[in-house]
Design an enzyme around this catalytic site. Sequence first.
Site, PDB file in Angstrom:
ATOM      1  N   ALA A   1       1.103  -1.386  -0.632  1.00 56.13           N
ATOM      2  CA  ALA A   1      -0.302  -0.035  -0.343  1.00 56.13           C
ATOM      3  C   ALA A   1       0.237   1.298   0.344  1.00 56.13           C
ATOM      4  CB  ALA A   1      -1.197  -0.015   1.104  1.00 56.13           C
TER       5      ALA A   1
ATOM      6  N   ALA B   1       4.992  -5.238  -5.371  1.00 57.35           N
ATOM      7  CA  ALA B   1       5.806  -6.118  -6.614  1.00 57.35           C
ATOM      8  C   ALA B   1       7.456  -6.239  -5.413  1.00 57.35           C
ATOM      9  CB  ALA B   1       5.795  -4.919  -7.127  1.00 57.35           C
TER      10      ALA B   1
ATOM     11  N   TYR C   1       8.740  -9.529 -20.907  1.00 57.52           N
ATOM     12  CA  TYR C   1       7.710  -9.417 -19.932  1.00 57.52           C
ATOM     13  C   TYR C   1       6.290 -10.368 -20.520  1.00 57.52           C
ATOM     14  CZ  TYR C   1       5.087  -7.247 -16.377  1.00 57.52           C
ATOM     15  OH  TYR C   1       4.414  -7.957 -15.657  1.00 57.52           O
TER      16      TYR C   1
HETATM   17  P1  NAD Z   1       5.271  -0.629  -6.159  1.00 55.94           P
HETATM   18  O1  NAD Z   1       7.273  -0.616  -6.286  1.00 55.94           O
HETATM   19  O2  NAD Z   1       5.658   1.308  -6.508  1.00 55.94           O
HETATM   20  O3  NAD Z   1       4.931  -1.321  -5.088  1.00 55.94           O
HETATM   21  C1  NAD Z   1       5.103  -2.651  -4.360  1.00 55.94           C
HETATM   22  C2  NAD Z   1       4.668  -2.207  -3.386  1.00 55.94           C
HETATM   23  O4  NAD Z   1       4.849  -3.519  -2.241  1.00 55.94           O
HETATM   24  C3  NAD Z   1       5.084  -1.053  -2.203  1.00 55.94           C
HETATM   25  O5  NAD Z   1       4.364  -1.126  -1.785  1.00 55.94           O
HETATM   26  C4  NAD Z   1       6.682  -1.978  -1.510  1.00 55.94           C
HETATM   27  O6  NAD Z   1       6.875  -1.323   0.027  1.00 55.94           O
HETATM   28  C5  NAD Z   1       5.825  -3.282  -1.270  1.00 55.94           C
HETATM   29  N1  NAD Z   1       5.873  -4.782  -1.078  1.00 55.94           N
HETATM   30  C6  NAD Z   1       7.179  -5.554  -1.884  1.00 55.94           C
HETATM   31  N2  NAD Z   1       7.696  -5.992  -0.718  1.00 55.94           N
HETATM   32  C7  NAD Z   1       6.666  -6.660   0.050  1.00 55.94           C
HETATM   33  C8  NAD Z   1       6.385  -7.433   1.747  1.00 55.94           C
HETATM   34  N3  NAD Z   1       7.396  -8.039   1.078  1.00 55.94           N
HETATM   35  N4  NAD Z   1       6.044  -7.576   2.202  1.00 55.94           N
HETATM   36  C9  NAD Z   1       4.817  -6.516   2.002  1.00 55.94           C
HETATM   37  N5  NAD Z   1       5.012  -5.167   0.696  1.00 55.94           N
HETATM   38  C10 NAD Z   1       6.229  -5.236   0.246  1.00 55.94           C
HETATM   39  O7  NAD Z   1       5.189  -1.660  -7.881  1.00 55.94           O
HETATM   40  P2  NAD Z   1       3.988  -0.682  -8.684  1.00 55.94           P
HETATM   41  O8  NAD Z   1       4.523  -0.613  -9.947  1.00 55.94           O
HETATM   42  O9  NAD Z   1       2.747   0.056  -7.895  1.00 55.94           O
HETATM   43  O10 NAD Z   1       3.514  -2.702  -9.052  1.00 55.94           O
HETATM   44  C11 NAD Z   1       2.345  -3.063  -8.124  1.00 55.94           C
HETATM   45  C12 NAD Z   1       1.661  -4.185  -8.987  1.00 55.94           C
HETATM   46  O11 NAD Z   1       1.383  -3.869 -10.114  1.00 55.94           O
HETATM   47  C13 NAD Z   1       2.112  -5.351  -9.436  1.00 55.94           C
HETATM   48  O12 NAD Z   1       1.688  -6.589  -9.398  1.00 55.94           O
HETATM   49  C14 NAD Z   1       2.824  -5.398 -11.119  1.00 55.94           C
HETATM   50  O13 NAD Z   1       3.676  -5.652 -11.243  1.00 55.94           O
HETATM   51  C15 NAD Z   1       1.629  -4.716 -11.122  1.00 55.94           C
HETATM   52  N6  NAD Z   1       1.477  -3.137 -12.274  1.00 55.94           N
HETATM   53  C16 NAD Z   1       3.126  -2.481 -12.342  1.00 55.94           C
HETATM   54  C17 NAD Z   1       2.959  -1.594 -13.484  1.00 55.94           C
HETATM   55  C18 NAD Z   1       4.142  -0.986 -13.676  1.00 55.94           C
HETATM   56  O14 NAD Z   1       3.959  -0.431 -14.726  1.00 55.94           O
HETATM   57  N7  NAD Z   1       4.211  -0.099 -12.736  1.00 55.94           N
HETATM   58  C19 NAD Z   1       1.990  -1.982 -15.035  1.00 55.94           C
HETATM   59  C20 NAD Z   1       0.986  -3.094 -14.981  1.00 55.94           C
HETATM   60  C21 NAD Z   1       0.583  -3.658 -13.407  1.00 55.94           C
END
Ligand code: NAD
Length: 394
Positions: A48, A139, A233
Amino acid sequence: MIVEPKTRGFICTTAHPTGCFENVKHQVEYVKSQPHVNGPKKALIIGASTGYGLASRISSAFGCGAATIGIIFDKPAKGARTASAGWYNTAAFEKLAAADGLYAKTINGDAFSKEVKEQTIKMIRKDLGSIDLLVYSLAAPRRTMPDGVTVSSVLKTVGKPFTNKTIDLKTRTISEVTVEPATEQEVRDTIHVMGGEDWKDWIADLHDAGVLAENAVTVAYSYIGPELTHPIYLDGSIGMAKRDLYEKAVEITKEFPEVTAYISVNKALVTQASAAIPVVPLYISLLYKSMKERGLHEGCIEQMYRLYHEKLFSGAKPATDDMGRIRMDDWEMKPEIQKEISDLWAHIDDNVVHDYADIDGYWDDFFRMFGFQIPGVDYTKDVETEIAIPSLEE
Ligand code: NAD
């Protein structure tokens, strides 16, 4: 202390508390300026603190009026070291939620662990009784498995190497990169970390504890993207993990009668996770330019508010593709945008990269993730870096 950005590779090792606050406030204000969504009332958001998870928490709280519990994995400030951006974001979120009378509590720990799951269930039982939404937005680079062994995820191809253009964002030059295939073990490990196993474990534990409300919804996020990134990807090691995520969505809906699981395929955006993928940053900088020129560009918050308002909680069953996935990448994948990028891709080089790619926009988003380059913030001012997350002090 005066806080300046310090970058190392794809990350910034410092974060600015005031900048992060402004960043969260800006997202909150965006959601509050939009129509109310008749959505969840009690939401659990796993992952979050940044990116799509933070935007989901903000949309739940300020778009729907939901009480939220957020699971994060962040570091507080210590001595000369600032806290992580996710720490400051969460402190800001809780402060803004409290100002609007919204319940918000946070658990800082490893979401993969049994302890954090148990702590969360205890908190739900005590404070909320049940939850009607679980957002799974992790992530993570690695996961400690239930047997204590830690496995890592990799961003590699599957089967054969892949060579394509990439951008060095620092020197703003184009080069070729070859990505080697993952071993079978690496693919299995990536599935353990970024697939759906842990998502399903969460749902099973919440179900067994009786804290999932009737008609609860759960959503996890994925990405598909254009053909040019498929080898790294969609068909790469991360893509294999996302396939597992889709399978687990189907299993969750089938095996747990009180909950419906969705996959939302989101737009490619600059986040801490996506900056590390080869080839993708060049694609993102071309995409940003093309979408901004058409007035179609969205950040995490616009994507997540639209997901809530138009898809998940519109009152009707969300429209999905033939695999049952919600497509928030609908604007990114518009044929005219994809054709433009694919035409440019063929002849992009150092001479024209500035004309076609929004590299400044990439860097803006990159620095903003850590609270830098936010208009109105005075970066020459001394700031208190030791900021508390209120609910962690209780
Ligand atoms: P991000 O790195 O901004 O966020 C990840 C979150 O996970 C952070 O809050 C982090 O603190 C938390 N986290 C990581 N390891 C953890 C753990 N062990 N315990 C608790 N919390 C943990 O990443 P994001 O880009 O927002 O990705 C989130 C999802 O969205 C992923 O599944 C990603 O594949 C997907 N996604 C991302 C994109 C993109 O372009 N960024 C596009 C489509 C989908």
